[in-house]
Design a protein around this motif. Structure first.
Motif, short mmCIF file in Angstrom:
data_model
loop_
_atom_site.label_atom_id
_atom_site.label_comp_id
_atom_site.label_asym_id
_atom_site.label_seq_id
_atom_site.Cartn_x
_atom_site.Cartn_y
_atom_site.Cartn_z
N UNK A 59 1.57 -2.21 5.75
CA UNK A 59 0.79 -3.64 6.27
C UNK A 59 2.44 -4.58 6.73
N UNK A 60 2.42 -5.58 6.59
CA UNK A 60 3.05 -6.68 7.01
C UNK A 60 4.04 -7.24 6.09
N UNK A 61 4.99 -7.84 6.98
CA UNK A 61 5.76 -8.25 5.57
C UNK A 61 5.07 -9.35 4.78
N UNK A 62 4.83 -10.19 6.30
CA UNK A 62 3.96 -11.32 6.29
C UNK A 62 2.52 -11.25 5.02
N UNK A 63 1.86 -10.39 5.17
CA UNK A 63 0.88 -10.07 4.01
C UNK A 63 1.49 -9.09 2.30
N UNK A 64 2.39 -9.11 2.54
CA UNK A 64 3.94 -8.90 1.06
C UNK A 64 3.70 -9.89 0.97
N UNK A 65 4.42 -11.23 1.30
CA UNK A 65 4.59 -12.55 0.56
C UNK A 65 3.69 -12.81 0.50
N UNK A 66 2.43 -13.34 1.28
CA UNK A 66 1.59 -14.14 0.77
C UNK A 66 0.62 -13.41 -0.58
N UNK A 67 0.67 -12.71 -0.79
CA UNK A 67 -0.12 -11.78 -1.80
C UNK A 67 1.21 -11.44 -2.63
N UNK A 82 3.03 -9.17 -3.29
CA UNK A 82 2.96 -7.82 -3.63
C UNK A 82 4.54 -7.16 -3.56
N UNK A 83 4.49 -6.14 -5.33
CA UNK A 83 5.82 -5.28 -5.34
C UNK A 83 5.22 -3.98 -5.37
N UNK A 84 6.35 -3.26 -4.82
CA UNK A 84 6.80 -2.18 -5.50
C UNK A 84 6.41 -1.42 -5.82
N UNK A 85 5.29 -0.07 -6.42
CA UNK A 85 5.02 0.09 -7.26
C UNK A 85 6.29 1.73 -7.58
N UNK A 86 6.77 1.89 -8.85
CA UNK A 86 7.72 2.77 -8.74
C UNK A 86 8.07 4.00 -8.69
N UNK A 87 6.79 4.64 -7.83
CA UNK A 87 7.08 5.67 -7.07
C UNK A 87 6.91 5.45 -5.13
#
Length: 375
Positions: free
Chosen positions: A242-250, A252-257
């Motif tokens: 997914x886009x980095x913009x989507x990550x920032x907007x929502x 989101x954080x990485x799971x441990x795995x």
């Protein structure tokens, strides 16, 4: 080969033959092992920061047999239970024992030390410090307690007049420590005292170091996470496509795995906090006088500062002698989190950090005495 299903310990460089519920090494020593382990503990008895010294705490390992294609291995046919009694009378490994284990890691890496020491050509010179007044060299490995050690060394050298508050300790990685790094011009000049300086470093069980790196740098924990947010965004973007913009907007954080898979796919993200510890050490061109297991820092730091550096300065932070490292939150989280990670990822992580496990014969996360070195 599923090394973690067949063993609770990493026996550096030894040929292993498993019979029933024991390992027989080429040296003839035996030790209990478990197969596809699951550790359960009573949380009401175990506290991360302190424990009741007078009580006996036990960790139960449920053992089930698992299929194996290795004809030299005889798997147990029934479940077995191993218990370990936790106590606070820990005995740190001796330096001769540590040096012997460290040599095994050097052999794995095909490294050979040729004296004299050369501290000016480390692969990561910013992580090695020279304190001239004390004639002391220290290599600080990220996520192995290096901030507290550097803070104490700066005080002992006189660069810090008062101890830093616990929430300010990370400031030691800024300009205040720059003159002491091996990258400083003054430290690149020939100095005969440097070759004879007292030198030490602190290493850590790779499993708990991986957990610490995730929590501190990439998680959304309120108390300590998210310090490398740009990397966390990139990991989520790449692993979920997914886009980095989507990550920032929502948010989101990485799971441990996801974090573990990314480290393997991109060579620890070329980030100093996740690199194998052996790559950060000044080896093989230099040899350390003392190697401190972080798990025993509370017991050993007095000796470092009093005997070797001759100062009354001591470490700050959570280096309480009454804290059993087997009961601390990092060990508990590592047991829980890694038990949920896919088997192939565990295998790949062990291969990637193999030399770090060999450094002090560090225990696997399924071992009752995890995260201690296995003496």
């Amino acid at each position: 080969k599923q090394w973690y299903q067949r063993r609770v310990a990493i026996t550096a460089g030894e040929k292993i033959i498993e019979i029933e519920n024991h390992v027989i090494s080429s040296s003839g020593d035996t030790e209990d092992i478990v197969h596809e382990e699951q550790i359960t503990t009573d949380n009401s008895e175990i506290k991360s920061e302190s424990s009741e010294i007078g009580s006996t705490l036990s960790s139960t390992v449920n053992v089930t047999s698992s299929p194996s294609t290795d004809k030299a291995v005889t798997e147990p046919t029934k479940s077995t239970v191993f218990t370990s009694t936790y106590n606070l009378h820990l005995t740190p490994p001796s330096q001769p024992w540590i040096k012997a284990q460290f040599q095994k890691a050097m052999d794995v890496l095909h490294y050979e030390y040729n004296p004299p020491n050369d501290w000016t050509h480390c692969s990561h010179p910013r992580q090695t410090y020279y304190f001239k007044k004390m004639n002391t060299v220290f290599t600080g490995i990220p996520k192995s307690g290096c901030s507290n050690w550097i803070e104490a060394l700066l005080r002992a050298e006189g660069a810090l007049k008062v101890p830093l508050a616990s929430d300010k300790v990370k400031l030691v990685h800024g300009s205040i420590s720059t003159p002491f790094r091996m990258t400083a011009s003054a430290n690149k000049e020939f100095n005969p005292d440097l070759q004879n300086a007292f030198s030490f470093t602190v290493v850590r069980n790779p499993w708990t170091r991986l957990v610490s790196g995730y929590r501190d740098k990439l998680s959304n924990e309120v108390t300590q996470g998210n310090s490398i947010r740009h990397l966390g965004i990139k990991i989520v973007s790449v692993m979920r496509n997914i886009s980095t913009d989507h990550v920032e907007k929502n948010n989101l954080y990485p799971t441990f795995e996801e974090y573990l898979r990314y480290l393997l796919a991109y060579n620890a993200a070329n980030n100093i906090h996740f690199l194998p510890q052996n790559e950060i050490l000044c080896i093989p061109q230099s040899e350390y006088d003392v190697i401190v297991p972080l798990e025993y820092a509370g017991l050993l730091h007095d000796d470092i500062f009093e005997k070797h550096i001759n100062t009354s300065v001591r470490l700050l932070g959570s280096y309480d002698k009454t804290n059993d490292p087997r009961l601390q939150s990092s060990a508990k989280r590592a047991r829980e989190w890694f038990s949920k990670v896919d088997n192939d990822i565990i295998d790949q992580l062990y291969e990637f950090y193999k030399a770090d496990f060999y450094i002090l014969r560090y225990s696997n996360f399924s071992h009752p005495d995890f995260p201690l070195p296995l003496q």
